[in-house]
Write a protein that holds these residues in place. Structure first.
Motif, PDB file in Angstrom:
ATOM      1  N   VAL A 217       0.870  -1.175   0.000  1.00 32.43           N
ATOM      2  CA  VAL A 217       0.000   0.000   0.000  1.00 32.43           C
ATOM      3  C   VAL A 217       0.911   1.232   0.000  1.00 32.43           C
ATOM      4  O   VAL A 217       1.694   1.417   0.930  1.00 32.43           O
ATOM      5  CB  VAL A 217      -0.919   0.017   1.235  1.00 32.43           C
ATOM      6  N   GLN A 242      -0.121  -0.885  -5.472  1.00 26.53           N
ATOM      7  CA  GLN A 242      -1.147   0.145  -5.567  1.00 26.53           C
ATOM      8  C   GLN A 242      -0.773   1.133  -6.677  1.00 26.53           C
ATOM      9  O   GLN A 242      -0.476   0.734  -7.793  1.00 26.53           O
ATOM     10  CB  GLN A 242      -1.307   0.829  -4.204  1.00 26.53           C
ATOM     11  N   CYS A 261      -3.647  -1.734  -8.129  1.00 24.91           N
ATOM     12  CA  CYS A 261      -4.760  -2.241  -7.336  1.00 24.91           C
ATOM     13  C   CYS A 261      -5.322  -1.126  -6.459  1.00 24.91           C
ATOM     14  O   CYS A 261      -4.576  -0.450  -5.741  1.00 24.91           O
ATOM     15  CB  CYS A 261      -4.310  -3.416  -6.476  1.00 24.91           C
ATOM     16  N   THR A 262      -6.654  -0.937  -6.474  1.00 22.44           N
ATOM     17  CA  THR A 262      -7.270   0.129  -5.683  1.00 22.44           C
ATOM     18  C   THR A 262      -7.378  -0.244  -4.210  1.00 22.44           C
ATOM     19  O   THR A 262      -7.491   0.643  -3.352  1.00 22.44           O
ATOM     20  CB  THR A 262      -8.669   0.463  -6.224  1.00 22.44           C
ATOM     21  N   ASN A 263      -7.326  -1.532  -3.895  1.00 22.07           N
ATOM     22  CA  ASN A 263      -7.445  -1.973  -2.500  1.00 22.07           C
ATOM     23  C   ASN A 263      -6.601  -3.223  -2.288  1.00 22.07           C
ATOM     24  O   ASN A 263      -7.116  -4.338  -2.262  1.00 22.07           O
ATOM     25  CB  ASN A 263      -8.902  -2.244  -2.143  1.00 22.07           C
ATOM     26  N   PRO A 264      -5.289  -3.066  -2.112  1.00 18.23           N
ATOM     27  CA  PRO A 264      -4.429  -4.246  -1.952  1.00 18.23           C
ATOM     28  C   PRO A 264      -4.710  -4.971  -0.641  1.00 18.23           C
ATOM     29  O   PRO A 264      -4.802  -4.346   0.426  1.00 18.23           O
ATOM     30  CB  PRO A 264      -3.009  -3.654  -1.962  1.00 18.23           C
ATOM     31  N   CYS A 269      -5.303  -8.731  -4.677  1.00 16.22           N
ATOM     32  CA  CYS A 269      -5.986  -7.454  -4.856  1.00 16.22           C
ATOM     33  C   CYS A 269      -7.450  -7.617  -4.475  1.00 16.22           C
ATOM     34  O   CYS A 269      -8.160  -8.442  -5.063  1.00 16.22           O
ATOM     35  CB  CYS A 269      -5.850  -6.980  -6.300  1.00 16.22           C
TER      36      CYS A 269
END
Length: 628
Positions: A217, A242, A261-264, A269
């Motif tokens: 992140v 991210q 990735c928007t939300n690791p 992911c």
């Protein structure tokens, strides 16, 4: 009168003969001069062609290796029994499957190498000669087919074992046949060298140590955004699962990769995948919309021009790389051939010492060591004997070049005794593990607190160590190699260009890894000013950071030779945006350990689950001159 006429005739005849002889000598001399010039030109072109062939071998061992490594990480199977050749059973892969897989790799490698070689004149700058080099992994290179009747055999498997899925990722060696053509010409004189051989490469699991910076992140743990700025100078590979954020012109000397990735999550992911990056004042930009292109994005607004320099390329569509789920491999290694502690380690000190073999006294390690003096790696541990740490104990170990581990004993008398396990001497495998935390990881103290040069090495030239903890690890002072591979740090000139560090000791063996699975790796708030840390530092669930970075006074820089792998981005200090000077904590003076690109890693350091090239060898089956 008659006799005078005969004399004149004889004189004229003599002059004619002498003139003829002189003419013959002159013509022969001219011929020899011309022939000598021809011989010299022939020899010069031949030497230039041979020199180009030598350059080609070095090219394959360096730049070629880097290109091959990038392709292997994209194409090698991480799930099959064989990196190339599928999932066939047995001690060796199917030759046909290997040949097919390596054929595709050869095509891609050719496409990477041609732009670097085609049309390039390798002749010295002050020479009128032309020197060209082509390397064939396919039937055509630089738009030119293979010379004469030469043919390339299929690629093949050389040696190695299948991956069984039992947790052991063995190395495998493959070979790509090649033909190298070196041509040199000077005027009408031309010589060619044609060399045939195999480009052998070993594939093994990629170590996290290969990264100069890795984040899962790319924010602080509290969610604060991290921006790469003009002060950012990374000379090795940089990856995030991210997105990156760019302000002005940060510089990257190694490849830059982002999984987008928007939300690791910890293992994969958990959100969407959006390839792209943030540019200051511009917001988030998808890779496909970057201007002028995704390889060299640049945006100018009222905050300045934001144009990161990707000198080794950028990939906005990289794979998500999960950090390790546990440290079981390191724990098992410590129990088998390292040092294992169940509870907290209060103090762990690493040091290089030289000892007089007769007196047992420590002596200076000034090279060359005199006869009767031995060099050792010392490991001094004070640890908790129970979880509440109501009782502690101390142990001291050492080992030399042979790796045989000794422990200092006081009973029945002070002496060094071999460490035995199952009745056998322990050859130290480099792993020190604790199921708790390391409260203070130290090297030798400085003799002058203000001068880092007065701290002796923490690691002997032959030492390779990984310190692993389930919890936090706190670094308390300098941790230096006896034989550093690099010196200096990347430095930006006034004109904006960057001078990389000097890395001219890449054969150095000493290496240190510090790895926390469930905690953080801290630089102690009490560490000395201008701290030197030679190591790659990793936190699988936390940060690599400075303790109380925003509260302590300015302490100069952390001079890190290695890399940082962390779940969140860890802060080292704060700085004044107007002056660029540190305000609190430490600044960063980071130098990437380029040995990690060659496959070196601390012992049992966590791996990514992806393949990389750990070594290459160029085998020549012979060369021919002037074959066409």
């Amino acid at each position: 009168m008659k006799s005078k006429g005969i004399a004149i005739v004889l004189a004229l005849a003599t002059l004619v003969v002498i003139s003829g002889i002189g003419t013959l000598i002159f013509l022969r001399t001219l011929g020899e001069i011309r022939h000598s010039g021809q011989d010299q030109a022939i020899v010069q072109t031949l030497m230039l062609a041979r020199g180009a062939a030598n350059v080609g071998g070095n090219f394959l061992s360096t730049t070629g290796r880097q290109k091959l490594d990038a392709l292997v990480r994209q194409t090698a199977s991480s799930t099959d029994a064989w990196a190339y050749g599928g999932n066939t059973q047995g001690p060796t892969p199917d030759p046909v499957g290997v040949a097919q897989a390596l054929s595709g790799l050869a095509q891609q490698l050719q496409g990477q190498l041609d732009p670097l070689l085609c049309g390039v004149n390798l002749a010295p700058g002050n020479s009128a000669a032309s020197v060209r080099l082509r390397v064939y992994f396919t039937p055509q290179a630089c738009g030119t087919p293979l010379p004469g009747s030469l043919r390339l055999p299929p690629g093949r498997f050389v040696e190695g074992s299948p991956r069984t899925g039992a947790g052991t990722a063995t190395s495998q060696t493959y070979a790509l046949p090649f033909v190298m053509v070196a041509e040199a010409s000077m005027g009408q004189y031309r010589r060619n060298i044609v060399l045939q051989g195999e480009y052998r490469f070993t594939v093994g699991r990629s170590s996290f140590a290969r990264y100069a910076l890795f984040t899962n992140v790319h924010t602080l743990p509290d969610g604060t955004d991290i921006w790469f700025t003009d002060r950012t100078l990374f000379d090795g590979p940089v990856h995030t699962n991210q997105h990156f954020r760019f302000y002005r012109k940060p510089w990257f000397g190694g490849e830059v990769t982002s999984a987008g990735c928007t939300n690791p999550g910890t293992a994969s992911c958990q959100g969407q995948t959006r390839p792209g990056a943030y540019f200051y004042g511009q917001g988030f930009v998808l890779a496909g919309n970057m201007q002028p292109n995704a390889s060299q994005p640049s945006y100018t607004n009222r905050y300045g021009t934001h144009a990161p320099e990707f000198t080794a390329g950028v990939d906005w569509n990289a794979s998500f790389i999960p950090l390790p789920q546990n440290s079981q491999d390191q724990e098992a290694a410590a129990q088998a051939g390292g040092l294992y502690y169940q509870n907290d380690i209060q103090t762990l000190r690493l040091s290089r010492k030289c000892v007089d073999n007769i007196t047992g006294q420590e002596v200076p390690c000034t090279p060359p060591l005199p006869a009767g003096v031995s060099k050792y790696q010392y490991i001094e541990v004070t640890y908790c004997q129970n979880s509440q740490c109501r009782q502690t104990a101390s142990e001291t170990y050492r080992y030399g070049e042979d790796g045989i581990l000794y422990q200092y004993q006081t009973n029945p008398r002070p002496s060094w005794q071999q460490v035995l396990r199952n009745g056998n001497p322990v050859r130290f495998n480099g792993v020190i593990f604790t199921g708790g935390k390391v409260q203070n990881l130290l090297g030798p103290n400085r003799t002058d607190p203000n001068d880092p040069a007065t701290a002796s090495p923490a690691l002997a030239e032959f030492a390779q160590i990984t310190v692993t903890a389930s919890g936090d690890v706190k670094i308390g002072n300098d941790l230096k190699y006896e034989s550093p591979p690099c010196s200096g740090t990347p430095t930006r000139r006034p004109d904006g260009t960057v001078v990389p560090p000097t890395c001219d000791n890449l054969a150095a063996r000493n290496v240190l890894g510090v790895y926390s699975q469930g905690g953080n790796v801290w630089i102690s708030r009490n560490a000395p000013r201008n701290l030197y840390v030679h190591a790659t530092l990793m936190s699988a669930r936390g940060v690599v950071s400075v303790e109380d970075y925003d509260q302590i006074a300015d302490k100069g820089n952390v001079h890190l030779l290695g890399g940082i792998i962390e779940y969140y981005y860890g802060a080292f200090g704060t700085f004044n945006s107007q002056t660029g000077q540190n305000s609190t904590g430490y600044g960063r003076a980071f130098t990437y350990d380029r040995r990690f690109l060659q496959g070196l890693a601390p012992p049992f350091f966590p791996t990514t689950g992806r393949d990389q090239v750990t070594s290459v060898s160029v085998f020549s089956y012979g060369q021919r001159e002037q074959v066409y």
